[in-house]
Scaffold this active site. Structure first.
Site, PDB file in Angstrom:
ATOM      1  N   SER A 166      -9.687  -2.132   3.235  1.00 54.61           N
ATOM      2  CA  SER A 166      -8.288  -2.086   3.636  1.00 54.61           C
ATOM      3  C   SER A 166      -8.164  -2.279   5.150  1.00 54.61           C
ATOM      4  CB  SER A 166      -7.646  -0.780   3.161  1.00 54.61           C
ATOM      5  OG  SER A 166      -6.240  -0.819   3.299  1.00 54.61           O
ATOM      6  N   ASP A 262      -3.279  -8.138  -4.877  1.00 58.42           N
ATOM      7  CA  ASP A 262      -3.609  -6.937  -4.118  1.00 58.42           C
ATOM      8  C   ASP A 262      -2.463  -5.924  -4.218  1.00 58.42           C
ATOM      9  OD1 ASP A 262      -5.578  -6.024  -1.643  1.00 58.42           O
ATOM     10  OD2 ASP A 262      -3.529  -5.282  -1.439  1.00 58.42           O
ATOM     11  N   HIS A 329      -6.723  -2.551  -5.125  1.00 63.05           N
ATOM     12  CA  HIS A 329      -6.864  -2.518  -3.667  1.00 63.05           C
ATOM     13  C   HIS A 329      -8.083  -1.671  -3.352  1.00 63.05           C
ATOM     14  CE1 HIS A 329      -5.569  -2.899   0.491  1.00 63.05           C
ATOM     15  NE2 HIS A 329      -5.690  -1.591   0.655  1.00 63.05           N
TER      16      HIS A 329
END
Length: 386
Positions: A166, A262, A329
């Protein structure tokens, strides 16, 4: 008949690395170096030493956790783990950091590091707001941690991989060439980004909201001077928060793992709440199967935009790709997803296997699901951002 005696010390190290929770390590003299979190607490990381054949190999993984784009948001982070290293709990490694040879055969016995994320700028800031007691020192945190790891033995690394998830996955791209330059020329150095390829796209209302957001992050943290110089020499600095522009000038091999759908980007780039006052997208953002036909068409368009943004990496001989048609994610941090029974597959290849093949040059790895959600039955729906 031959009897192989496995060294007891190596056996014990492997058991310990696989099972023992790790306590946090604070960077030595961090406060004096200015390597501090938003609240002024010292930079920190978790460390599991390498053993056996991995004793001179290093995997440095940067934690994720979003960004703060203004004073108010950063003040809000000061009191929790996203802005402070105080009260850091023990941590067990898994996935790409896991110590199990079965589920992480290429990296299980490396020196494995997870860098605490507590600055809110993907480790790019270098500024202070004394009136509010805010320390925007992400860049100093990154350099201080790397310096300490070099002193611990990374200066003689044979192999090194900079990774992240991330906001940490974005950091692994932004700091990739710097990492390469800080290590010996003889070291094999590559970078890996999981769910960090945030794209420059308009939201459902046609507004370039993510571009404005990253601009505000950059200004708040004083990040412009710490973004990749090869990018900022060509483009407006705030654009150099977007990987699609940075990778055009990257010198170091990069592997991108990302879901084409995502979960964070659909929720925050494509359909942020600020552009959906009626809440029409609230269910769709959480579960693509709950989308209307029109919303599904919009999401397919976003997937096409994402695939276009990574197209430059398809033509790069040194790059690796694993783009699955999942609504997820961060996929590298869990054993069950990384490389184990039931892990996510593309072209019958697990994520961990693809990354290992790429790092060790066993084969070119550019795997992209050619079909749309929910075509991949091996997907795990994940929204974790660490």
């Amino acid at each position: 008949m031959y009897l192989f005696i496995f060294p007891l010390s190596v056996f014990l190290l492997s058991i310990t690395a696989a099972a023992k929770p790790l306590s946090v390590t604070f960077v030595n003299n961090a406060v004096q170096k200015g390597a501090v979190c938003l609240d002024g607490s010292p930079a920190a990381y978790y460390f599991s030493p390498g053993f056996g054949s991995g004793v001179n190999n290093w995997l440095v993984h940067m934690e994720g956790g979003g960004w703060c784009s203004n004073e108010e948001e950063c003040i809000g982070r000061k009191s929790n783990s996203r802005g402070s290293s105080k009260n850091s709990e023990q941590m067990s490694f898994s996935g790409i950091l896991g110590g199990s040879q079965q589920s992480n055969p290429d990296f299980y016995n490396w020196n494995r590091v997870k860098v605490r994320y507590c600055d809110g700028s993907s480790f790019t800031g270098d500024s202070v707001n004394p009136a509010k007691g805010l320390f925007y020192k992400g860049s100093r945190i990154w350099f201080a941690v790397v310096d300490e790891l070099l002193a611990k033995g990374m200066y003689k690394a044979q192999n090194a991989l900079l990774s992240g998830c991330s906001a940490g996955g974005l950091a692994s791209i932004l700091h990739c060439d710097k990492f390469r330059d800080l290590l010996p020329a003889t070291t094999k150095v590559k970078c890996f980004s999981d769910a960090g390829f945030f794209i420059d796209a308009k939201d459902i209302s046609g507004v370039e909201r993510i571009k404005s957001f990253f601009q505000n992050v950059m200004v708040t943290h004083g990040s412009s001077q710490n973004l990749p110089a090869a990018c900022t020499a060509r483009l407006t600095p705030s654009l150099c928060f977007f990987p699609q522009y940075v990778v055009q000038t990257l010198r170091t091999p990069l592997f991108v793992l990302n879901a084409a759908y995502d979960a964070w980007q659909i929720k925050n780039i494509l359909a942020p709440s600020s552009s959906d006052s009626s809440g029409a997208w609230s269910k769709c953002k959480l579960d693509i199967k709950a989308c209307s036909p029109a919303q599904s068409q919009t999401i397919q368009g976003f997937r096409a935009e994402f695939l276009n943004a990574v197209s430059g990496l398809r033509n790069s001989p040194s790059a690796g790709l694993f783009i699955d048609s999942c609504h997820a994610h961060c996929q590298s941090g869990r054993e069950a997803v990384w490389q184990d029974t039931g892990s996510t597959l593309v072209a019958n290849t697990a994520i961990g296997k693809a990354v290992g093949d790429w790092f060790f040059d066993r084969k070119a790895t550019k795997l992209i699901d050619s079909c749309s959600y929910p075509c991949n039955p091996t997907c795990h729906d994940l929204s974790d951002d660490s």
